[in-house]
Design a protein around this motif. Structure first.
Motif, PDB file in Angstrom:
ATOM      1  N   GLY A 134       1.284  76.663 107.564  1.00  0.00           N
ATOM      2  CA  GLY A 134       1.383  76.587 109.027  1.00  0.00           C
ATOM      3  C   GLY A 134       1.588  75.175 109.535  1.00  0.00           C
ATOM      4  O   GLY A 134       2.199  74.960 110.579  1.00  0.00           O
TER       5      GLY A 134
ATOM      6  N   GLU B 142       6.399  74.065 112.052  1.00  0.00           N
ATOM      7  CA  GLU B 142       7.178  73.423 113.137  1.00  0.00           C
ATOM      8  C   GLU B 142       8.177  72.401 112.595  1.00  0.00           C
ATOM      9  O   GLU B 142       8.884  71.763 113.354  1.00  0.00           O
ATOM     10  CB  GLU B 142       6.216  72.792 114.151  1.00  0.00           C
TER      11      GLU B 142
ATOM     12  N   ARG C 160       3.176  84.406 104.866  1.00  0.00           N
ATOM     13  CA  ARG C 160       2.706  85.744 105.256  1.00  0.00           C
ATOM     14  C   ARG C 160       2.886  86.082 106.731  1.00  0.00           C
ATOM     15  O   ARG C 160       2.478  87.140 107.161  1.00  0.00           O
ATOM     16  CB  ARG C 160       1.221  85.883 104.849  1.00  0.00           C
TER      17      ARG C 160
ATOM     18  N   ASN D 244       0.351  73.310 100.244  1.00  0.00           N
ATOM     19  CA  ASN D 244       1.811  73.235 100.375  1.00  0.00           C
ATOM     20  C   ASN D 244       2.439  72.486  99.209  1.00  0.00           C
ATOM     21  O   ASN D 244       1.839  71.552  98.669  1.00  0.00           O
ATOM     22  CB  ASN D 244       2.194  72.527 101.691  1.00  0.00           C
TER      23      ASN D 244
ATOM     24  N   THR E 104      -3.515  77.727 107.542  1.00  0.00           N
ATOM     25  CA  THR E 104      -3.576  78.532 106.333  1.00  0.00           C
ATOM     26  C   THR E 104      -4.256  79.853 106.646  1.00  0.00           C
ATOM     27  O   THR E 104      -5.223  79.905 107.410  1.00  0.00           O
ATOM     28  CB  THR E 104      -4.326  77.817 105.183  1.00  0.00           C
ATOM     29  N   SER E 105      -3.744  80.910 106.035  1.00  0.00           N
ATOM     30  CA  SER E 105      -4.317  82.240 106.298  1.00  0.00           C
ATOM     31  C   SER E 105      -5.594  82.450 105.490  1.00  0.00           C
ATOM     32  O   SER E 105      -6.225  83.501 105.574  1.00  0.00           O
ATOM     33  CB  SER E 105      -3.289  83.322 105.924  1.00  0.00           C
TER      34      SER E 105
ATOM     35  N   SER F 213      -6.030  83.156 102.476  1.00  0.00           N
ATOM     36  CA  SER F 213      -5.964  84.425 101.745  1.00  0.00           C
ATOM     37  C   SER F 213      -5.760  84.244 100.245  1.00  0.00           C
ATOM     38  O   SER F 213      -5.741  85.217  99.507  1.00  0.00           O
ATOM     39  CB  SER F 213      -4.836  85.298 102.316  1.00  0.00           C
TER      40      SER F 213
ATOM     41  N   ILE G  55      -7.310  74.875 112.933  1.00  0.00           N
ATOM     42  CA  ILE G  55      -6.197  74.972 113.893  1.00  0.00           C
ATOM     43  C   ILE G  55      -5.228  76.027 113.387  1.00  0.00           C
ATOM     44  O   ILE G  55      -4.664  75.906 112.288  1.00  0.00           O
ATOM     45  CB  ILE G  55      -5.455  73.611 114.019  1.00  0.00           C
TER      46      ILE G  55
ATOM     47  N   PRO H  76      -2.730  79.393 115.360  1.00  0.00           N
ATOM     48  CA  PRO H  76      -2.505  80.215 116.571  1.00  0.00           C
ATOM     49  C   PRO H  76      -2.966  81.670 116.417  1.00  0.00           C
ATOM     50  O   PRO H  76      -3.109  82.383 117.389  1.00  0.00           O
ATOM     51  CB  PRO H  76      -0.980  80.136 116.765  1.00  0.00           C
TER      52      PRO H  76
ATOM     53  N   LYS I 278      -4.276  77.210 118.500  1.00  0.00           N
ATOM     54  CA  LYS I 278      -2.980  76.682 118.948  1.00  0.00           C
ATOM     55  C   LYS I 278      -2.127  76.366 117.724  1.00  0.00           C
ATOM     56  O   LYS I 278      -2.634  76.301 116.606  1.00  0.00           O
ATOM     57  CB  LYS I 278      -3.184  75.392 119.758  1.00  0.00           C
ATOM     58  N   VAL I 279      -0.828  76.098 117.973  1.00  0.00           N
ATOM     59  CA  VAL I 279       0.009  75.640 116.858  1.00  0.00           C
ATOM     60  C   VAL I 279      -0.433  74.228 116.468  1.00  0.00           C
ATOM     61  O   VAL I 279      -1.065  73.521 117.252  1.00  0.00           O
ATOM     62  CB  VAL I 279       1.510  75.669 117.228  1.00  0.00           C
TER      63      VAL I 279
HETATM   64  N1  APR Z   1       0.774  75.912 113.445  1.00  0.00           N
HETATM   65  C1  APR Z   1      -0.384  76.210 112.792  1.00  0.00           C
HETATM   66  N2  APR Z   1      -0.574  77.319 112.042  1.00  0.00           N
HETATM   67  C2  APR Z   1       0.481  78.169 111.969  1.00  0.00           C
HETATM   68  C3  APR Z   1       1.715  77.938 112.616  1.00  0.00           C
HETATM   69  C4  APR Z   1       1.836  76.747 113.385  1.00  0.00           C
HETATM   70  N3  APR Z   1       2.974  76.439 114.026  1.00  0.00           N
HETATM   71  N4  APR Z   1       2.543  78.984 112.333  1.00  0.00           N
HETATM   72  C5  APR Z   1       1.841  79.821 111.524  1.00  0.00           C
HETATM   73  N5  APR Z   1       0.599  79.342 111.321  1.00  0.00           N
HETATM   74  C6  APR Z   1      -0.485  79.905 110.499  1.00  0.00           C
HETATM   75  C7  APR Z   1      -0.463  81.407 110.369  1.00  0.00           C
HETATM   76  O1  APR Z   1      -1.154  82.007 111.467  1.00  0.00           O
HETATM   77  C8  APR Z   1      -1.204  81.606 109.056  1.00  0.00           C
HETATM   78  O2  APR Z   1      -2.608  81.655 109.261  1.00  0.00           O
HETATM   79  O3  APR Z   1      -0.322  79.405 109.191  1.00  0.00           O
HETATM   80  C9  APR Z   1      -0.868  80.342 108.262  1.00  0.00           C
HETATM   81  C10 APR Z   1       0.163  80.588 107.190  1.00  0.00           C
HETATM   82  O4  APR Z   1      -0.433  81.445 106.233  1.00  0.00           O
HETATM   83  P1  APR Z   1       0.369  81.742 104.884  1.00  0.00           P
HETATM   84  O5  APR Z   1       1.781  82.043 105.225  1.00  0.00           O
HETATM   85  O6  APR Z   1      -0.443  82.728 104.116  1.00  0.00           O
HETATM   86  O7  APR Z   1       0.387  80.341 104.136  1.00  0.00           O
HETATM   87  P2  APR Z   1      -0.780  79.715 103.255  1.00  0.00           P
HETATM   88  O8  APR Z   1      -2.120  80.063 103.796  1.00  0.00           O
HETATM   89  O9  APR Z   1      -0.454  78.258 103.115  1.00  0.00           O
HETATM   90  O10 APR Z   1      -0.560  80.439 101.825  1.00  0.00           O
HETATM   91  C11 APR Z   1      -1.412  80.018 100.792  1.00  0.00           C
HETATM   92  O11 APR Z   1      -0.201  81.408  99.240  1.00  0.00           O
HETATM   93  O12 APR Z   1       1.738  82.212  98.339  1.00  0.00           O
HETATM   94  C12 APR Z   1       0.750  81.285  98.173  1.00  0.00           C
HETATM   95  O13 APR Z   1       0.975  79.294  97.012  1.00  0.00           O
HETATM   96  C13 APR Z   1       1.300  79.893  98.216  1.00  0.00           C
HETATM   97  O14 APR Z   1       0.214  77.908  99.022  1.00  0.00           O
HETATM   98  C14 APR Z   1       0.550  79.245  99.362  1.00  0.00           C
HETATM   99  C15 APR Z   1      -0.685  80.101  99.483  1.00  0.00           C
END
Ligand code: APR
Length: 233
Positions: A12, A16, A23, A88, A180-181, A183, A203, A205, A220-221
């Motif tokens: 996340g 931007e 996900r 990341n 990060t989700s 997850s 942080i 959204p 928020k973003v």
């Molecule tokens: N600003 C802040 N957060 C955001 C934004 C934004 N503009 N856009 C999306 N998000 C949030 C989403 O709401 C979500 O909670 O970012 C998070 C993205 O979650 P994932 O897509 O699951 O990414 P991440 O948590 O980094 O995944 C973890 O999974 O597949 C593996 O190795 C991969 O490192 C990755 C790991």
């Protein structure tokens, strides 16, 4: 003595900058099966598919730029000792000026011989090298004559830097989670190693699955949430 901040980031924080999350709707895992392109079984089943997925990631990264959230995180280093611990594989924290970045899941711009990571010989960072945004294909060998693989922690592999990350989070006076989700373990459980009196901010959204009442959710973003966070310090 400067206070320490541990900043735990996920996809996340780079959203931007135009890099996909995994996900969210339209995320990478909507178009690609992580078990095919980002798992150790997927690697042994079809190396070329995995190599092409990361060639694409590097091409996207070449055209991406750090955003205001990456820069705000780097700016924290003026007043704090900052440890960025990111899931990341992009290099945007470094390009924004962060000087201590721990990549829990590896780095898209780096590769290593495919035989450098197994239980017997442990993880040898010395075999890792940077290909920048270039392509790596079947037949591209390391100096030891072995096929190159992405320096990525695939699903199904251990997270070699987890101990280091736990140590940094446990020393932090403040913990900030961005984008990060939560997850994917063990990374998702890192914030639980924060010392009991360290405030924790997140942080994001979206609604996030947190059952810890002390966590402050800035809904928020990243670029906007970092402005609010800076005011709370
Ligand atoms: N600003 C802040 N957060 C955001 C934004 C934004 N503009 N856009 C999306 N998000 C949030 C989403 O709401 C979500 O909670 O970012 C998070 C993205 O979650 P994932 O897509 O699951 O990414 P991440 O948590 O980094 O995944 C973890 O999974 O597949 C593996 O190795 C991969 O490192 C990755 C790991």
């Amino acid at each position: 003595m400067k206070k320490r901040i541990a900043v735990l980031t996920g996809a996340g924080v780079s959203a931007e900058s135009g890099l996909g999350t995994y996900r969210d709707n339209g995320g990478l895992w909507d178009s690609y099966d992580p078990m095919e392109v980002a798992s150790i079984e997927g690697w042994y089943r079809d190396r070329n598919k995995v190599l092409q997925f990361y060639n694409m990631q590097r091409a996207h990264l070449r055209d991406a730029k750090p955003n205001e959230a990456h820069r705000a995180i780097a700016e924290l280093e003026k007043d704090y000792i900052v440890d960025v611990i990111t899931q990341n594989v992009d290099n945007l924290h470094e390009r924004a000026g962060s000087t201590h970045v721990v990549h829990l899941h590896g780095e898209a711009t780096k590769v290593r011989p495919e035989n450098t990571y197994n239980d017997e010989d442990g993880f040898s960072e010395k075999a890792v090298f940077d290909v920048g945004y270039g392509e790596v294909n079947l037949g591209d060998k390391a100096p030891n004559g072995v096929q190159l693989r992405p320096h990525i922690v695939f699903f199904g592999e251990a997270v070699p830097k987890m101990e280091q990350a736990i140590d940094l989070v446990s020393q932090a006076d403040i913990v900030l989670i961005v984008g990060t989700s939560l997850s994917v373990y063990p990374a998702a459980g890192l914030y639980r190693f924060a010392s009991p009196d360290a405030p924790i901010y997140i942080i994001d959204p979206a609604e996030v699955p947190l059952y810890d009442s002390r966590i402050v959710h800035i809904r928020k973003v990243a670029t906007e949430g970092m402005k609010d966070f800076a005011k709370m310090l």
